[in-house]
Write an enzyme that holds these catalytic residues in place. Structure first.
Site, PDB file in Angstrom:
ATOM      1  N   ARG A   1       0.836  -1.212   0.000  1.00 21.73           N
ATOM      2  CA  ARG A   1       0.000   0.000   0.000  1.00 21.73           C
ATOM      3  C   ARG A   1       0.869   1.259   0.000  1.00 21.73           C
ATOM      4  O   ARG A   1       0.509   2.292  -0.537  1.00 21.73           O
ATOM      5  CB  ARG A   1      -0.967   0.006   1.200  1.00 21.73           C
ATOM      6  CG  ARG A   1      -1.820   1.281   1.277  1.00 21.73           C
ATOM      7  CD  ARG A   1      -3.064   1.110   2.159  1.00 21.73           C
ATOM      8  NE  ARG A   1      -2.767   0.509   3.444  1.00 21.73           N
ATOM      9  CZ  ARG A   1      -2.223   1.153   4.481  1.00 21.73           C
ATOM     10  NH1 ARG A   1      -1.929   2.430   4.387  1.00 21.73           N
ATOM     11  NH2 ARG A   1      -1.977   0.515   5.602  1.00 21.73           N
TER      12      ARG A   1
ATOM     13  N   TYR B   1     -16.193  15.082 -15.764  1.00 26.41           N
ATOM     14  CA  TYR B   1     -16.620  13.704 -15.586  1.00 26.41           C
ATOM     15  C   TYR B   1     -17.698  13.694 -14.487  1.00 26.41           C
ATOM     16  O   TYR B   1     -17.454  14.214 -13.381  1.00 26.41           O
ATOM     17  CB  TYR B   1     -15.396  12.884 -15.182  1.00 26.41           C
ATOM     18  CG  TYR B   1     -15.663  11.412 -15.048  1.00 26.41           C
ATOM     19  CD1 TYR B   1     -15.954  10.647 -16.178  1.00 26.41           C
ATOM     20  CD2 TYR B   1     -15.614  10.783 -13.815  1.00 26.41           C
ATOM     21  CE1 TYR B   1     -16.203   9.295 -16.047  1.00 26.41           C
ATOM     22  CE2 TYR B   1     -15.854   9.427 -13.695  1.00 26.41           C
ATOM     23  CZ  TYR B   1     -16.155   8.686 -14.818  1.00 26.41           C
ATOM     24  OH  TYR B   1     -16.390   7.348 -14.696  1.00 26.41           O
TER      25      TYR B   1
ATOM     26  N   ASP C   1      -7.539  17.412 -14.972  1.00 22.77           N
ATOM     27  CA  ASP C   1      -7.852  16.044 -15.390  1.00 22.77           C
ATOM     28  C   ASP C   1      -7.449  15.934 -16.857  1.00 22.77           C
ATOM     29  O   ASP C   1      -8.081  16.523 -17.729  1.00 22.77           O
ATOM     30  CB  ASP C   1      -9.364  15.794 -15.206  1.00 22.77           C
ATOM     31  CG  ASP C   1      -9.769  14.365 -15.573  1.00 22.77           C
ATOM     32  OD1 ASP C   1      -9.021  13.708 -16.321  1.00 22.77           O
ATOM     33  OD2 ASP C   1     -10.851  13.926 -15.123  1.00 22.77           O
TER      34      ASP C   1
ATOM     35  N   LYS D   1      -8.290   4.732 -19.297  1.00 19.64           N
ATOM     36  CA  LYS D   1      -8.585   5.217 -20.644  1.00 19.64           C
ATOM     37  C   LYS D   1      -7.339   5.120 -21.538  1.00 19.64           C
ATOM     38  O   LYS D   1      -6.839   4.044 -21.727  1.00 19.64           O
ATOM     39  CB  LYS D   1      -9.160   6.630 -20.551  1.00 19.64           C
ATOM     40  CG  LYS D   1     -10.189   6.817 -19.412  1.00 19.64           C
ATOM     41  CD  LYS D   1     -11.464   6.018 -19.601  1.00 19.64           C
ATOM     42  CE  LYS D   1     -12.350   5.931 -18.374  1.00 19.64           C
ATOM     43  NZ  LYS D   1     -12.734   7.200 -17.757  1.00 19.64           N
TER      44      LYS D   1
HETATM   45  C1  LIG Z   1     -13.200   7.700 -16.523  1.00 20.06           C
HETATM   46  C2  LIG Z   1     -12.870   9.042 -16.090  1.00 20.06           C
HETATM   47  C3  LIG Z   1     -12.618   9.342 -14.741  1.00 20.06           C
HETATM   48  C4  LIG Z   1     -12.767   8.325 -13.635  1.00 20.06           C
HETATM   49  O1  LIG Z   1     -11.881   7.249 -13.771  1.00 20.06           O
HETATM   50  P1  LIG Z   1     -12.173   5.747 -13.289  1.00 20.06           P
HETATM   51  O2  LIG Z   1     -10.944   5.043 -13.687  1.00 20.06           O
HETATM   52  O3  LIG Z   1     -13.403   5.277 -14.008  1.00 20.06           O
HETATM   53  O4  LIG Z   1     -12.394   5.772 -11.825  1.00 20.06           O
HETATM   54  C5  LIG Z   1     -12.250  10.637 -14.429  1.00 20.06           C
HETATM   55  N1  LIG Z   1     -12.153  11.604 -15.379  1.00 20.06           N
HETATM   56  C6  LIG Z   1     -12.406  11.345 -16.673  1.00 20.06           C
HETATM   57  C7  LIG Z   1     -12.281  12.441 -17.682  1.00 20.06           C
HETATM   58  C8  LIG Z   1     -12.761  10.062 -17.083  1.00 20.06           C
HETATM   59  O5  LIG Z   1     -13.019   9.833 -18.369  1.00 20.06           O
END
Ligand SMILES: *Cc1c(COP(=O)(O)O)cnc(C)c1O
Length: 393
Positions: free
Chosen positions: A58, A111, A183, A208
Site C-alpha cells: 500500500r 466527468y 484532469d 482510458k
Molecule cells: C473515466 C474518467 C474518470 C474516472 O476514472 P475511473 O478510472 O473510471 O475511476 C475521471 N475523469 C475522466 C475524464 C474520465 O473519463
C-alpha cells in the site's frame, strides 16, 4: 549518452529508469503484499525515510513505482502516485487539498462522478464548490471567493469537448494563490502536458488512453513539486486507494504503445469528424481538429493533436441518437473511452445521468449529444459502419 532526457516515445519504452538485477527485459510483477527487512536496523531506516527500501505494497511497490515514475517523466512532473481507479485519484486530490470551509472552482462539464463526489459527499464536510464554463476566463474570475483553494479543470471536457486555456487559467490561479488541478484523461500526456502550462497537479483515469486496452481500471496523479507530491502520496496511503501490482504490470504494457495507438486513433478521428460534419443528419459536431470548433486555435496551441474524442448531435435529438447507437455494428455501445476499440455512448442517459437536468443544460450536455471514442480499427470499416447506422436514423 544516458537514459536521462529521452524524448517522449523513448520514455514510453525505457521510462521509469528500471534496471532488473536478473536481466529481465520486461518489468516483473512483484505480487507481494509485504517486503522482508534484511535487519531490524534496515527496517527502521525504511520507516524513517533514510532508506528507500520497500515495506508494504500500500505504501509502495517496485512494479507500481516503474509506472509512477514513467508517467511522472511523461508529464514532466516531480513524482507520480498510482491509484486504484481514476476516482481514487480524484478523491485523493480532494482530500489532500481541501479542508472544511474551503471552496473549489471547477469546470462544469467534468466527468459526472467527479462532480457528484464533491456535491454529494464533500459538501457534507463543509467544502463548497462552484461549477462554471472554464472556457471563458471571466467565469473563473467571477467564481473565485476569499476561501477558494483549488481551480479544477478538465480540458478537453467530458463530454462537451470544450477547451480551457491552460496558460491563462494558471495565471489566474497563481494570482489568487490557488492550486490548479487538471484532469488530463482525454488527451493523455502524449497530446497535452498541463504542467508545462503551469498546472500544479495533473491526473488521469489510467483506465482510458494510458492503459488503452479496456482491461484495467486505475488512476495516476502527477505533482509538479516535491511537497505537493508528498502530501498527495501520504493521503493516497492513508485512504488505501493504492494500485495493485498486477494492475500496474498491465498498464506498463499498455503504456508502451500509447503514442502509436493515439496516432492511429487520431488519424481515424480526423476522417470520421470530417465525414460527420458533412452528413445531412448531423446537426452539430465538436472536435478540436475541425475549424468549426470554437477553440480550434487554442487547441493547436496547447495540444499536440486533436485527439480521438468526438461529440456530435443528430437532427432528431435523443430518439435519433438512440437509433444510431442501436444500429452500429463495429462501434461498441459502451461507456469509457481511450481504448483500441471504437465506443459510442449517450452521456445524458449514461455517464452524466446523475447530473441534474438544469446543470446538464448549463454545461451544454444536450439530450441529443452522442460521444464517440475512436479506436484503431481500419477507418473504412468505421466509416461504413457510421454510414449504415446513420441511414437507419
Ligand atoms: C473515466 C474518467 C474518470 C474516472 O476514472 P475511473 O478510472 O473510471 O475511476 C475521471 N475523469 C475522466 C475524464 C474520465 O473519463
Amino acid at each position: 549518452m544516458s537514459k536521462e532526457n529521452l524524448r517522449f516515445n523513448s520514455k514510453l519504452i525505457h521510462g521509469g529508469g528500471y534496471k532488473n538485477k536478473l536481466g529481465a527485459v520486461n518489468v516483473p510483477i512483484y505480487q507481494s503484499s509485504t517486503f522482508e527487512f534484511i535487519t531490524a536496523e534496515e527496517g527502521a531506516r525504511c520507516f524513517n525515510g533514510e532508506s528507500d527500501g520497500y515495506i508494504y505494497t500500500r505504501l509502495g511497490n517496485p512494479t507500481i513505482h516503474v509506472l509512477e515514475r514513467t508517467v511522472a517523466e511523461l508529464e514532466n512532473g516531480f513524482g507520480g502516485i498510482a491509484t486504484s481507479s481514476g476516482m481514487g485519484a480524484v478523491s485523493t486530490i480532494y482530500m489532500a487539498l481541501l479542508s472544511k470551509g474551503d471552496h473549489i472552482v471547477s469546470s462544469d462539464a467534468v466527468y459526472g462522478p467527479s462532480r457528484g463526489l464533491m456535491e454529494d459527499h464533500f459538501s457534507r464536510f463543509g467544502v463548497e464548490s462552484t461549477y462554471v464554463n472554464t472556457s471563458d476566463i471571466e467565469n473563473i474570475k467571477k467564481a473565485i471567493r476569499p476561501n477558494t483553494k483549488v481551480l479544477y479543470l478538465e480540458t478537453p471536457a467530458n463530454p462537451t469537448i470544450d477547451i480551457s486555456d491552460l496558460k491563462a487559467c494558471s495565471e489566474i490561479a497563481k494570482a489568487n494563490n490557488l492550486l490548479m488541478v487538471v484532469d488530463n484523461t482525454f488527451s493523455s500526456p502524449y497530446l497535452q502536458r498541463p504542467i508545462e502550462f503551469g498546472a500544479d497537479v495533473v491526473f488521469h483515469s489510467i483506465t482510458k488512453f494510458i492503459n488503452g486496452h479496456a482491461d484495467v481500471v486505475g488512476g495516476v496523479i502527477v505533482a509538479k513539486e516535491e511537497a505537493l507530491y508528498k502530501k498527495l502520496r501520504s493521503m493516497m496511503i492513508a485512504m488505501g486507494c493504492n494500485m495493485d501490482p498486477h494492475q500496474a504490470y498491465l498498464v506498463i504494457r499498455g503504456l508502451k504503445t500509447l503514442a502509436i495507438r493515439v496516432d492511429r486513433a487520431q488519424q481515424n478521428a480526423i476522417v470520421l469528424a470530417d465525414f460527420l460534419e458533412k452528413h445531412p443528419k448531423v446537426e452539430w459536431i465538436k472536435y478540436p481538429g475541425l475549424k468549426s470548433h470554437p477553440q480550434y486555435e487554442l487547441a493547436k496551441k496547447q495540444m499536440d493533436g486533436p485527439g480521438a474524442m468526438i461529440s456530435f448531435g443528430l437532427k432528431g435529438g435523443l430518439e435519433a441518437g438512440r437509433k444510431l447507437m442501436n444500429s452500429v455494428k463495429v462501434a461498441i455501445l459502451a461507456v469509457s473511452l481511450g481504448g483500441v476499440e471504437t465506443l459510442i455512448e449517450h452521456p445524458a442517459s449514461m455517464t452524466h445521468s446523475k447530473v441534474s437536468l438544469a446543470d446538464k443544460k448549463k454545461a451544454g450536455i444536450s439530450d441529443g449529444l452522442v460521444r464517440l471514442s475512436v479506436g484503431i480499427e481500419d477507418v473504412d470499416d468505421l466509416l461504413r459502419d457510421l454510414d449504415q447506422a446513420l441511414a437507419e436514423v
